[in-house]
Design an enzyme around this catalytic site. Structure first.
Site, PDB file in Angstrom:
ATOM      1  N   TYR A  52      -2.068  79.374   0.193  1.00  0.00           N
ATOM      2  CA  TYR A  52      -2.676  80.465   0.966  1.00  0.00           C
ATOM      3  C   TYR A  52      -2.395  81.777   0.258  1.00  0.00           C
ATOM      4  O   TYR A  52      -1.454  82.494   0.558  1.00  0.00           O
ATOM      5  CB  TYR A  52      -2.119  80.501   2.392  1.00  0.00           C
ATOM      6  N   GLY A  53      -3.256  82.065  -0.708  1.00  0.00           N
ATOM      7  CA  GLY A  53      -3.063  83.219  -1.557  1.00  0.00           C
ATOM      8  C   GLY A  53      -2.904  82.753  -2.993  1.00  0.00           C
ATOM      9  O   GLY A  53      -3.341  81.660  -3.365  1.00  0.00           O
TER      10      GLY A  53
END
Length: 329
Positions: A52-53
């Site tokens: 996530y990123g």
């Protein structure tokens, strides 16, 4: 409260994806307020991801910063992290070396702030690596006391059973919502119930489709429009489900999203189903307050929902492109 990896958690968790995955993630202080609001409302199970990123900025960095500022919350939160991908890509590598690299990356950010990694899961099953190999690599950390338990993500019923023969599986994470009911038909829910494994239901609001805020396709964020289920071809057929839920929400004086979450909580652990823990994500305190409201569905409400689900089939796949081949691995 329910038990997960030997710890008590609320019946609703909190997904951190939107806090670091978006092209325009919210400011840190806004993220912190959302995280504090989730904890204050009983959502002490937090689900994040190394993916996530970017490798330079993802859920792990945010968690490190949060616990640095709020060390009093370290013991209150149960953390689950998805990993096992090749950094800065969607490539899957479930081999022992990459699994260890991924867990070590988690520990690098959590250990300095005194936080244990409660659950770890490979985000997808590597089609080139036996799941037994990946699970055995994760279990090394469990045996060393560095990890609380093992979770699985987007796995088939067969993979769940295979993994459970190698080590104890504490949870299975998969997309579940009024808009995505596949686990009740493809054997995943049955396998989890038989093995007493809780289901972590991600995207319980249908990636925002079940918030009631989407009226036309243009209302869908660009990052979501790429999924086949949200295509122009299927939108008019799929929005019918939202309209049905809106009717029930209006009668009950609540929101569409509250109905969607309450439905999953009402199914949890009943009628031969496993415990189901929805993990709605939100970036504001206001949305978290809405998601955590305790809406009760009567037997008549549940029957009404079942009736319109029986007459509805979502059009379009949950994922497209290369990701489609990695569902239910």
């Amino acid at each position: 409260m329910v038990q997960l990896a030997g710890k008590e958690i609320g019946t609703t968790g909190y997904g951190l994806m939107g806090l670091t995955w978006r092209a325009d993630p919210p400011p840190q202080e806004q993220s912190f307020r959302a995280m504090r609001a989730s904890l204050a409302n009983g959502a002490n199970f937090w689900n994040g991801g190394e993916l996530y990123g970017t490798a330079e900025r993802n859920s792990l960095h945010l968690l490190n910063e949060y616990f640095t500022k709020y060390p009093e919350d370290v013991s209150k939160v149960v953390i689950s992290i998805k990993g096992g991908l090749i950094p800065n890509s969607h490539g899957i590598d479930g081999g022992r070396d990459n699994v260890r690299r991924s867990i070590d990356e988690c520990l690098k950010h959590l250990t300095p702030v005194g936080k244990k990694l409660d659950l770890f899961e490979c985000a997808r099953v590597d089609p080139n690596t036996p799941i037994e190999t990946s699970i055995a690599a994760i279990d090394e950390y469990v045996k060393e006391g560095k990890l609380g338990g093992i979770s699985l993500s987007e796995v088939s019923a067969n993979s769940i059973r295979r993994a459970a023969k190698v080590a104890k599986i504490s949870a299975v994470e998969v997309e579940v919502s009024l808009f995505s009911t596949e686990i009740f038909e493809n054997g995943i829910a049955q396998a989890c119930a038989e093995l007493d494994i809780p289901v972590i239901a991600y995207s319980p609001l249908g990636r925002g489709f079940l918030t009631g805020q989407i009226k036309k396709r243009e209302d869908i964020p660009d990052r979501i429009q790429i999924f086949p289920r949200f295509s122009a071809e299927h939108f008019d057929q799929n929005i019918v489900l939202v309209q049905k839920v809106e009717d029930l929400a209006a009668k009950k004086g609540c929101t569409v999203g509250q109905i969607a979450i309450a439905w999953l909580k009402s199914l949890s652990g009943k009628n031969g189903l496993p415990v189901i823990i929805p993990i709605p994500g939100a970036t504001t305190e206001e949305r978290i307050q809405e998601n955590m409201a305790d809406v009760q569905l009567s037997d008549a409400d549940m029957k009404a929902i079942q009736e319109f689900l029986a007459g509805f089939t979502a059009k379009g796949d949950r994922y497209g492109g290369p990701l489609a081949a990695l569902m239910n691995g």
